[in-house]
Design an enzyme around this catalytic site. Structure first.
Site, mmCIF file in Angstrom:
data_model
loop_
_atom_site.group_PDB
_atom_site.id
_atom_site.type_symbol
_atom_site.label_atom_id
_atom_site.label_comp_id
_atom_site.label_asym_id
_atom_site.label_seq_id
_atom_site.Cartn_x
_atom_site.Cartn_y
_atom_site.Cartn_z
ATOM 1 N N LYS A 173 1.163 -0.942 -0.120
ATOM 2 C CA LYS A 173 0.415 -0.063 0.074
ATOM 3 C C LYS A 173 0.813 0.858 0.265
ATOM 4 O O LYS A 173 1.483 1.084 0.528
ATOM 5 C CB LYS A 173 -1.301 -0.373 1.393
ATOM 6 C CG LYS A 173 -1.915 -1.295 1.176
ATOM 7 C CD LYS A 173 -2.811 -1.541 2.082
ATOM 8 C CE LYS A 173 -3.580 -2.151 2.392
ATOM 9 N NZ LYS A 173 -4.846 -2.170 3.746
ATOM 10 N N TYR B 35 -11.966 -3.425 -3.751
ATOM 11 C CA TYR B 35 -12.663 -3.300 -2.799
ATOM 12 C C TYR B 35 -14.284 -3.422 -2.298
ATOM 13 O O TYR B 35 -14.583 -2.818 -2.010
ATOM 14 C CB TYR B 35 -12.022 -2.129 -1.704
ATOM 15 C CG TYR B 35 -10.879 -2.170 -1.061
ATOM 16 C CD1 TYR B 35 -10.186 -3.297 -0.318
ATOM 17 C CD2 TYR B 35 -9.700 -1.450 -2.078
ATOM 18 C CE1 TYR B 35 -9.205 -3.344 0.119
ATOM 19 C CE2 TYR B 35 -8.300 -1.198 -0.972
ATOM 20 C CZ TYR B 35 -8.247 -2.488 -0.089
ATOM 21 O OH TYR B 35 -6.939 -2.008 0.063
ATOM 22 N N ASN C 230 -1.593 -0.331 7.174
ATOM 23 C CA ASN C 230 -1.725 -1.479 7.380
ATOM 24 C C ASN C 230 -0.424 -2.198 6.349
ATOM 25 O O ASN C 230 -0.096 -3.572 6.379
ATOM 26 C CB ASN C 230 -2.354 -2.257 8.060
ATOM 27 C CG ASN C 230 -3.504 -2.948 7.047
ATOM 28 O OD1 ASN C 230 -3.240 -2.103 5.711
ATOM 29 N ND2 ASN C 230 -4.243 -3.677 7.187
ATOM 30 N N HIS D 241 -1.918 -5.825 1.749
ATOM 31 C CA HIS D 241 -2.859 -6.355 1.059
ATOM 32 C C HIS D 241 -2.883 -8.031 0.632
ATOM 33 O O HIS D 241 -2.313 -8.013 0.226
ATOM 34 C CB HIS D 241 -3.958 -5.686 -0.244
ATOM 35 C CG HIS D 241 -5.071 -6.600 -0.570
ATOM 36 N ND1 HIS D 241 -5.925 -6.437 0.139
ATOM 37 C CD2 HIS D 241 -4.635 -7.782 -1.327
ATOM 38 C CE1 HIS D 241 -7.175 -7.605 -0.092
ATOM 39 N NE2 HIS D 241 -6.444 -7.830 -2.054
ATOM 40 N N GLU E 7 -8.878 -10.363 -7.717
ATOM 41 C CA GLU E 7 -7.934 -9.519 -7.155
ATOM 42 C C GLU E 7 -6.998 -9.520 -8.991
ATOM 43 O O GLU E 7 -6.582 -8.295 -9.020
ATOM 44 C CB GLU E 7 -7.307 -9.784 -6.359
ATOM 45 C CG GLU E 7 -8.785 -9.362 -5.542
ATOM 46 C CD GLU E 7 -8.463 -9.643 -4.076
ATOM 47 O OE1 GLU E 7 -7.144 -9.796 -3.553
ATOM 48 O OE2 GLU E 7 -9.229 -9.347 -3.087
#
Ligand code: IDP
Ligand code: MG
Length: 139
Positions: A9, A49, A116, A119, A130
């Site tokens: 990310k 998402y 965080n 993913h 994905e």
């Protein structure tokens, strides 16, 4: 051979943790079979998402994920989906176990969305879906 989609990310890229994340995946014994650095636009993130649409952190999540470049990776190996989720640790970095990517490298920044670092797909179905989003030409 099983495959999973990993995203580093924008917080991970900003903090120069691309090598660290890849190193942990490779050290565990999985193979990186695809890599792509990109600025994810809104439509790609809405697609990725979709399951979180309507949740309070959805808009902040999309904003965060488009705040800078990300690195999309395909990792491969037996049980890599479960294995990478284990390497990543719990969603909330405050309680993610030490030794995990999130437990070692992230903390609560007081933002609306949890930052965080990574993913990882959570099932064979989401991995297939994905990977097709981030690697539409195949790999
Ligand atoms: P995961 O990334 O561990 O699979 P998901 O529940 O799929 O967690 O949530 C996607 C992402 O949305 C998380 O990685 C995190 O960045 C953010 N997120 C999830 N739950 C919350 C929350 O309760 N508050 C704020 N952000 C959240
Ligand atoms: Mg998830």
């Amino acid at each position: 051979m099983e495959r999973t989609l990993v995203l580093i990310k924008p917080d991970g890229v900003r903090r120069s943790l691309v090598g660290e994340v890849i190193s942990r995946i490779e050290s565990k014994g999985y193979s990186i079979v695809g890599v792509r650095m990109m600025n994810a636009d809104r439509s790609i993130l809405e697609h990725h998402y979709a399951e979180h649409q309507g949740k309070p952190f959805y808009e902040p999540l999309l904003e965060f994920m488009s705040s800078g470049p990300i690195v999309a990776l395909i990792a491969e190996g037996n049980r890599v989906i479960e294995g990478f989720r284990s390497l990543a640790g719990a969603t909330d970095p405050t309680v993610a176990a030490p030794g995990t990517i999130r437990g070692d490298l992230a903390r609560d920044q007081g933002t609306k969305v949890v930052q965080n670092i990574v993913h990882g797909s959570d099932s064979v179905e989401s991995a297939t879906r994905e990977i097709a989003i981030f690697f539409p030409e195949g790999m």
